[in-house]
Design an enzyme around this catalytic site. Structure first.
Site, PDB file in Angstrom:
ATOM      1  N   SER A   1     -82.208 -14.332 -73.871  1.00  0.00           N
ATOM      2  CA  SER A   1     -83.168 -14.628 -72.809  1.00  0.00           C
ATOM      3  C   SER A   1     -83.812 -15.988 -73.027  1.00  0.00           C
ATOM      4  CB  SER A   1     -84.261 -13.557 -72.764  1.00  0.00           C
ATOM      5  OG  SER A   1     -85.196 -13.902 -71.754  1.00  0.00           O
TER       6      SER A   1
ATOM      7  N   LYS B   1     -81.852  -5.788 -73.690  1.00  0.00           N
ATOM      8  CA  LYS B   1     -81.941  -6.915 -72.746  1.00  0.00           C
ATOM      9  C   LYS B   1     -82.117  -6.390 -71.311  1.00  0.00           C
ATOM     10  CE  LYS B   1     -82.136 -10.948 -71.017  1.00  0.00           C
ATOM     11  NZ  LYS B   1     -81.283 -11.372 -70.005  1.00  0.00           N
TER      12      LYS B   1
ATOM     13  N   HIS C   1     -85.615  -5.499 -71.011  1.00  0.00           N
ATOM     14  CA  HIS C   1     -86.358  -6.766 -70.870  1.00  0.00           C
ATOM     15  C   HIS C   1     -86.360  -7.195 -69.408  1.00  0.00           C
ATOM     16  CE1 HIS C   1     -86.289 -11.154 -70.361  1.00  0.00           C
ATOM     17  NE2 HIS C   1     -87.068 -11.254 -71.415  1.00  0.00           N
ATOM     18  N   ASN C   2     -85.203  -7.144 -68.786  1.00  0.00           N
ATOM     19  CA  ASN C   2     -85.114  -7.605 -67.398  1.00  0.00           C
ATOM     20  C   ASN C   2     -85.842  -6.670 -66.433  1.00  0.00           C
ATOM     21  OD1 ASN C   2     -83.505  -9.549 -68.573  1.00  0.00           O
ATOM     22  ND2 ASN C   2     -82.028  -9.577 -66.910  1.00  0.00           N
TER      23      ASN C   2
ATOM     24  N   GLU D   1     -89.303  -7.568 -66.728  1.00  0.00           N
ATOM     25  CA  GLU D   1     -89.415  -8.863 -66.015  1.00  0.00           C
ATOM     26  C   GLU D   1     -89.594  -8.624 -64.505  1.00  0.00           C
ATOM     27  OE1 GLU D   1     -86.302 -11.836 -67.103  1.00  0.00           O
ATOM     28  OE2 GLU D   1     -85.806 -11.864 -64.972  1.00  0.00           O
TER      29      GLU D   1
HETATM   30  C1  6PG Z   1     -83.537 -14.124 -68.944  1.00  0.00           C
HETATM   31  C2  6PG Z   1     -83.373 -13.613 -67.541  1.00  0.00           C
HETATM   32  C3  6PG Z   1     -81.985 -13.779 -67.035  1.00  0.00           C
HETATM   33  C4  6PG Z   1     -81.769 -13.180 -65.644  1.00  0.00           C
HETATM   34  C5  6PG Z   1     -82.577 -13.818 -64.573  1.00  0.00           C
HETATM   35  C6  6PG Z   1     -82.173 -13.460 -63.161  1.00  0.00           C
HETATM   36  O1  6PG Z   1     -83.979 -13.318 -69.739  1.00  0.00           O
HETATM   37  O2  6PG Z   1     -83.258 -15.291 -69.232  1.00  0.00           O
HETATM   38  O3  6PG Z   1     -83.688 -12.258 -67.511  1.00  0.00           O
HETATM   39  O4  6PG Z   1     -81.126 -13.136 -67.937  1.00  0.00           O
HETATM   40  O5  6PG Z   1     -80.444 -13.338 -65.318  1.00  0.00           O
HETATM   41  O6  6PG Z   1     -83.904 -13.515 -64.759  1.00  0.00           O
HETATM   42  O7  6PG Z   1     -82.168 -12.094 -62.911  1.00  0.00           O
HETATM   43  P1  6PG Z   1     -82.103 -11.560 -61.403  1.00  0.00           P
HETATM   44  O8  6PG Z   1     -81.125 -12.448 -60.663  1.00  0.00           O
HETATM   45  O9  6PG Z   1     -81.614 -10.153 -61.469  1.00  0.00           O
HETATM   46  O10 6PG Z   1     -83.482 -11.711 -60.873  1.00  0.00           O
END
Ligand code: 6PG
Length: 462
Positions: free
Chosen positions: A125, A180, A183-184, A187
């Site tokens: 990430s 991960k 994590h997302n 996010e």
């Molecule tokens: C990271 C992000 C990355 C992710 C984007 C877009 O940790 O660097 O999580 O891996 O691909 O945030 O995600 P979406 O297109 O699903 O919003």
């Protein structure tokens, strides 16, 4: 002989290769896309070796080979493994640094193990900048083999404010990619919470973009310090190239997604994990693209925003963010049980403390909470977060109410409030559901005053 190899040299792969080289390790790079290798060759650096065939790449690496695969998730990863397999030796280490689905990683780890190859699924990430200057890394795979790659991963990872590397062994099989994925999901949750706070600020508070940018910048200086808060401030004040306005007012309000947040929800459904904030955040992106959304409805009454709206929103934002993290850790706790992984939650929190998209001051407190009690059942059971809840719950309630009056939808703020009101509620009303189920389908129920399974004859048969 080179110490490390990278396959896939688009921005992420190239930047990770440069990061490894910048930390004193020699690297070979390979891509099936020749111009990407040519771009690496331009550096003319003896520690950065461009290679043009699979054989040249594999033969340039010292054994056991350590290869990072940084390509698009899905079929390309399987195709790469098929190409590599005949060229590798037992004991070699492959690391998939893409956003692969953990089910695929589980399968690949088992397939590769049959050939004596150690396969790691590693969450990465931090985007392009993080890849070059310090990403957060979440490696899962064989624990013994991890020791071989640990010095390189620790060198290139971001460092916490106290200097600890944002990488640590996560667990076996696809657990690194699972973490991960979580994590997302977190996010998605935090991003949607911020979006709702922005909506309340502009709708109920009538703040301008520049004022809101200031508000977020101030929040970022205190306990709310977080990368996503920081960039929200920057997004709000950015000028448009095509008009005199701030760009935010010309960005179409339909959110896209590549799906890692959705995957978390899929597994939550399988595990029965109540990740309501993250689920609402995923659904809010769907809602923004819904086939029916009528923008012509009359504007709702302007709410009477209290003078301390910003203060209340800051508190609500802080608490809702904590719920997003809590739900992520809750699902990981359930996954660790279901999939037999030994996850170390304080290590995971430390991995996320810097470098990654969800990095924040709060993760330091989460790390501390899991350090003090590695078996913590819920983040809000930790004394620090119990206090966070007690001092911010009223503000969250008020914000949800203000938003409702102003006609601002708050799927994640409301979900955060409902989550807290549910987990600490001994009188949830699901006794009614059990009664209904037993009534129409003799599905049975348990009692709260004695053990066993019961069924009631609810009505007279005719
Ligand atoms: C990271 C992000 C990355 C992710 C984007 C877009 O940790 O660097 O999580 O891996 O691909 O945030 O995600 P979406 O297109 O699903 O919003």
């Amino acid at each position: 002989m080179q110490q490390f190899g990278v396959i896939g040299l688009s921005v992420m792969g190239k930047n990770l290769a440069l990061n490894v080289k910048n930390h004193g390790f020699s690297v070979s790079g390979f891509s099936i896309d020749k111009p990407e290798v040519d771009a690496l060759a331009k550096y003319e650096d003896k520690d950065l070796k461009p290679t043009y065939t699979w054989e040249e790449f594999v033969n340039s690496l010292e054994k056991p080979r350590k290869i990072l695969i940084q390509i698009m998730a899905g079929k390309p990863v399987d195709e790469t493994l098929q190409k590599l397999l005949p060229l590798l030796d037992k004991g070699d280490i492959l690391i998939d640094g893409g956003n692969s689905n953990f089910h695929d990683t589980n399968r690949r780890a088992h397939e590769m193990a049959k050939h004596g190859i150690h396969f790691f699924g590693m969450g990465v990430s931090g985007g392009e900048e993080g890849a070059l200057n310090g990403p957060a890394l979440m490696p899962g795979g064989d624990e013994k083999a991890y020791e071989e790659v640990a010095p390189i991963l620790e060198a290139i990872a971001a460092k916490t404010p106290t200097g600890q590397p944002c990488v640590g062994y996560i667990g076996s099989e696809g657990s690194g990619h699972y973490v991960k994925m979580v994590h997302n999901g977190i996010e998605y949750g935090i991003m949607q919470i911020i979006a709702e706070v922005y909506d309340v600020l502009r709708t109920a508070g009538n703040y301008s973009n520049n004022e809101m940018s200031e508000i977020f910048a101030n929040w970022d200086k205190g306990a709310l310090q977080a990368y996503l808060i920081e960039i929200t401030s920057k997004v709000l004040k950015q000028k448009d190239d095509l008009t005199d306005d701030n760009i935010i007012d010309h960005i179409l309000n339909e959110a896209s997604y590549k799906g890692t947040g959705n995957w978390m929800l899929e597994d939550a459904i399988k595990l029965g994990a109540p990740i309501t904030v993250i689920a609402e955040a995923v659904l809010a992106r769907f809602m923004s693209k819904a086939t029916f959304r009528d923008g012509t409805a009359p504007k709702m009454d302007q709410a009477r925003a209290p003078k301390d709206l910003v203060d209340k929103l800051g508190k609500a934002l802080y608490l809702a963010m904590a719920v997003s993290y809590a739900q992520g850790f809750e699902q990981m706790t359930m996954a660790a049980n279901a999939y037999n992984w030994k996850l170390h939650f304080s290590t995971i929190a430390q991995n996320w403390e810097a470098g990654c998209i969800i990095r924040s001051q709060m993760l330091h407190d989460i790390k501390f909470a899991y350090n003090s009690d590695p078996d913590l059942k819920n983040l809000f059971k930790a004394p620090f977060f119990a206090k966070v809840m007690n001092s911010n719950l009223d503000a969250l309630k008020e914000v949800v109410q203000i938003a409702a009056e102003a006609g601002v939808p708050t799927p994640t703020l409301s979900a955060a409030l409902n989550y807290l009101e549910s987990i600490f509620n001994p009188r949830l009303p699901q006794n009614i559901i059990q009664g209904q189920r037993d009534y129409f389908g003799a599905h049975t129920y348990q009692r709260n005053d004695r053990p066993g399974t019961f069924h009631t004859e609810w009505y007279e048969e005719k």
